[in-house]
Design a protein around this motif. Structure first.
Motif, PDB file in Angstrom:
ATOM      1  N   TYR A   5       0.718  -1.220   0.230  1.00  0.00           N
ATOM      2  CA  TYR A   5       0.319   0.225   0.059  1.00  0.00           C
ATOM      3  C   TYR A   5       1.031   1.170   0.479  1.00  0.00           C
ATOM      4  N   GLU A   6      -0.148   2.492  -0.941  1.00  0.00           N
ATOM      5  CA  GLU A   6       0.814   3.069  -0.546  1.00  0.00           C
ATOM      6  C   GLU A   6      -0.297   4.117   0.424  1.00  0.00           C
ATOM      7  N   TYR A   7       0.940   5.269   0.850  1.00  0.00           N
ATOM      8  CA  TYR A   7      -0.843   6.494   1.645  1.00  0.00           C
ATOM      9  C   TYR A   7       0.008   7.957   1.142  1.00  0.00           C
ATOM     10  N   ARG A   8      -1.201   8.949   0.626  1.00  0.00           N
ATOM     11  CA  ARG A   8      -0.253   9.323   0.003  1.00  0.00           C
ATOM     12  C   ARG A   8      -1.088  11.105   0.915  1.00  0.00           C
ATOM     13  N   ILE A   9       0.211  12.192   0.692  1.00  0.00           N
ATOM     14  CA  ILE A   9      -0.401  13.375   1.690  1.00  0.00           C
ATOM     15  C   ILE A   9       0.603  14.898   1.165  1.00  0.00           C
ATOM     16  N   THR A  10      -0.194  15.120   1.231  1.00  0.00           N
ATOM     17  CA  THR A  10       0.195  16.559   0.188  1.00  0.00           C
ATOM     18  C   THR A  10       0.656  17.562   1.291  1.00  0.00           C
ATOM     19  N   LEU A  11       1.419  17.970   1.299  1.00  0.00           N
ATOM     20  CA  LEU A  11       1.586  18.908   2.503  1.00  0.00           C
ATOM     21  C   LEU A  11       1.417  20.886   1.848  1.00  0.00           C
ATOM     22  N   LYS A  12       0.448  20.966   0.576  1.00  0.00           N
ATOM     23  CA  LYS A  12       0.871  22.215  -0.016  1.00  0.00           C
ATOM     24  C   LYS A  12      -0.783  21.885  -0.661  1.00  0.00           C
ATOM     25  N   LYS A  13      -2.217  23.203  -0.622  1.00  0.00           N
ATOM     26  CA  LYS A  13      -3.079  22.331  -0.992  1.00  0.00           C
ATOM     27  C   LYS A  13      -3.430  22.515  -2.882  1.00  0.00           C
ATOM     28  N   ASN A  14      -3.688  21.390  -3.130  1.00  0.00           N
ATOM     29  CA  ASN A  14      -3.238  21.385  -4.294  1.00  0.00           C
ATOM     30  C   ASN A  14      -4.933  21.240  -4.881  1.00  0.00           C
ATOM     31  N   ILE A  48       4.261  10.166   0.790  1.00  0.00           N
ATOM     32  CA  ILE A  48       3.966   8.682   0.590  1.00  0.00           C
ATOM     33  C   ILE A  48       5.197   8.054   1.517  1.00  0.00           C
ATOM     34  N   PHE A  49       3.850   7.718   2.185  1.00  0.00           N
ATOM     35  CA  PHE A  49       4.073   5.973   2.913  1.00  0.00           C
ATOM     36  C   PHE A  49       4.434   4.741   2.470  1.00  0.00           C
ATOM     37  N   HIS A  50       5.345   3.932   2.437  1.00  0.00           N
ATOM     38  CA  HIS A  50       4.995   3.021   1.712  1.00  0.00           C
ATOM     39  C   HIS A  50       5.392   1.763   2.723  1.00  0.00           C
ATOM     40  N   ILE A  51       4.252   0.587   2.971  1.00  0.00           N
ATOM     41  CA  ILE A  51       4.065  -0.457   3.422  1.00  0.00           C
ATOM     42  C   ILE A  51       3.495  -1.794   2.796  1.00  0.00           C
ATOM     43  N   SER A  52       4.358  -2.445   3.438  1.00  0.00           N
ATOM     44  CA  SER A  52       3.784  -3.993   2.364  1.00  0.00           C
ATOM     45  C   SER A  52       4.261  -5.294   3.220  1.00  0.00           C
ATOM     46  N   ALA A  53       3.572  -6.354   3.101  1.00  0.00           N
ATOM     47  CA  ALA A  53       3.804  -7.327   4.200  1.00  0.00           C
ATOM     48  C   ALA A  53       2.929  -8.555   3.142  1.00  0.00           C
ATOM     49  N   ASN A  54       3.134  -9.623   3.724  1.00  0.00           N
ATOM     50  CA  ASN A  54       2.083 -10.838   3.921  1.00  0.00           C
ATOM     51  C   ASN A  54       0.586 -10.793   3.887  1.00  0.00           C
ATOM     52  N   ARG A  55       0.211  -9.597   5.032  1.00  0.00           N
ATOM     53  CA  ARG A  55      -0.742  -9.812   4.859  1.00  0.00           C
ATOM     54  C   ARG A  55      -0.938  -7.853   6.219  1.00  0.00           C
ATOM     55  N   PHE A  56      -2.872  -7.925   5.451  1.00  0.00           N
ATOM     56  CA  PHE A  56      -2.550  -6.978   6.474  1.00  0.00           C
ATOM     57  C   PHE A  56      -4.032  -7.132   7.162  1.00  0.00           C
ATOM     58  N   LEU A  57      -3.934  -6.575   8.384  1.00  0.00           N
ATOM     59  CA  LEU A  57      -5.806  -5.867   9.013  1.00  0.00           C
ATOM     60  C   LEU A  57      -6.227  -5.255   8.598  1.00  0.00           C
ATOM     61  N   ARG A  58      -7.599  -5.574   9.071  1.00  0.00           N
ATOM     62  CA  ARG A  58      -9.023  -4.743   8.823  1.00  0.00           C
ATOM     63  C   ARG A  58      -7.879  -3.247   9.510  1.00  0.00           C
ATOM     64  N   GLY A  59      -8.178  -1.756   9.042  1.00  0.00           N
ATOM     65  CA  GLY A  59      -8.009  -0.645   8.771  1.00  0.00           C
ATOM     66  C   GLY A  59      -6.644  -0.383   8.982  1.00  0.00           C
ATOM     67  N   MET A  60      -5.676  -1.024   9.252  1.00  0.00           N
ATOM     68  CA  MET A  60      -3.797  -1.420   9.912  1.00  0.00           C
ATOM     69  C   MET A  60      -2.948  -0.026   9.721  1.00  0.00           C
ATOM     70  N   VAL A  61      -3.237  -0.182   8.161  1.00  0.00           N
ATOM     71  CA  VAL A  61      -2.097   0.980   7.470  1.00  0.00           C
ATOM     72  C   VAL A  61      -2.857   2.278   7.863  1.00  0.00           C
ATOM     73  N   ALA A  67       8.073  -0.353   6.118  1.00  0.00           N
ATOM     74  CA  ALA A  67       7.378   0.739   6.530  1.00  0.00           C
ATOM     75  C   ALA A  67       8.188   1.905   6.088  1.00  0.00           C
ATOM     76  N   GLU A  68       8.122   2.700   5.490  1.00  0.00           N
ATOM     77  CA  GLU A  68       9.137   3.908   4.909  1.00  0.00           C
ATOM     78  C   GLU A  68       8.523   4.807   4.033  1.00  0.00           C
ATOM     79  N   TRP A  69       8.211   6.062   5.634  1.00  0.00           N
ATOM     80  CA  TRP A  69       8.139   7.572   4.145  1.00  0.00           C
ATOM     81  C   TRP A  69       8.749   8.298   3.024  1.00  0.00           C
ATOM     82  N   VAL A  70       8.331   8.230   2.249  1.00  0.00           N
ATOM     83  CA  VAL A  70       9.829   9.282   1.110  1.00  0.00           C
ATOM     84  C   VAL A  70       8.801  10.476   0.403  1.00  0.00           C
ATOM     85  N   LYS A  71       9.823  10.977   0.878  1.00  0.00           N
ATOM     86  CA  LYS A  71       9.390  12.898   0.907  1.00  0.00           C
ATOM     87  C   LYS A  71       9.880  13.310  -0.899  1.00  0.00           C
TER      88      LYS A  71
END
Length: 248
Positions: free
Chosen positions: A109-118, A180-193, A170-174
């Protein structure tokens, strides 16, 4: 004959993969399209579930069909039956024992954040205007890698045998104005990321220390972790299978 369909979708208008009492899910949309095209009642089984509003760049589902498909021709037909925010990327014959959910060895998964309103990222990235300590967030994220019990980051009412997951990244990249938060695993729980991201942001803005974060993981108590961040910043980006399941 069993086939794997690779699917992508924008989750804004859907109740996740599965339908809810008052909202339709992506699975139902696809089953409806397949049933019309094949003129039979079709059920599909996905590689996993996504929550309401979560996006997907790569997911798979399997379906059993009586007759062999012309994959190239059928790909064009099925996409013409689907709405513009859902797309089938590929179709591939697999061995009969292949399973979209249980044969998968890794999910990312990736979680994406923008630091400036776009305005062009509206609905596809979380706008977060507070300053964060990215290095500290990555130190906290690194403690998650490996096999751990992630009950502290799981929805409370969930039907699982255990809360153990093997995190590989589990790593943040600017990237410019984006985090962008990069996370990978064999499985994920509900709501985990989303829970992990929310808690890491509290580390980044100084509400939690690195030691606090470690104690939250060890607590196995969802109440100790941070709030779930909004679903629209979350993307399922990759599902991995062993080559042995595919027909040669």
């Amino acid at each position: 004959m069993r086939y794997f369909f690779e699917i992508a979708y924008k989750g804004t208008n859907y109740a996740g993969w599965q339908s809810q009492p008052n909202a339709i899910g992506v699975q139902a949309v696809v089953e409806n399209a397949l049933s019309k095209l094949l003129r039979a009642e079709i059920s599909i089984l996905g590689s996993g579930r996504t929550d309401t509003g979560v996006h997907c760049e790569q997911q798979f589902f399997h379906v059993d069909i009586e007759h062999a498909l012309d994959e190239v021709s059928f790909l064009g037909k099925i996409n013409s039956f689907l709405p513009s925010d859902v797309a089938i990327r590929s179709i591939q014959r697999v061995k009969e024992e292949a399973h979209a959910r249980f044969s998968a060895t890794e999910r990312a998964y990736e979680y994406r954040i923008t630091l400036k309103k776009n305005p062009f990222l509206e609905g596809q990235a979380l706008y977060y205007f507070k300053d964060v300590d990215l290095a500290l967030m990555n130190k906290a994220a690194a403690t998650l890698v490996g096999v751990h019990d992630f009950e502290a980051f799981s929805k409370v009412k969930t039907d699982v045998n255990n809360f153990n997951c093997n995190l590989k990244r589990a790593e943040w990249v600017k990237e410019g104005d984006k985090l962008i938060f990069h996370i990978s695993a064999n499985r994920f729980l509900r709501g985990m990321v989303r829970a992990i991201v929310g808690t890491l942001l509290e580390v980044g803005n100084g509400k939690l220390s690195l030691q606090d974060f470690k104690l939250i993981l060890e607590s196995k108590d969802r109440k100790q972790a941070g709030m779930n961040v909004a679903p629209h910043g979350l993307f399922l980006t990759r599902v991995v299978y062993p080559e042995s399941i595919f027909q040669q």
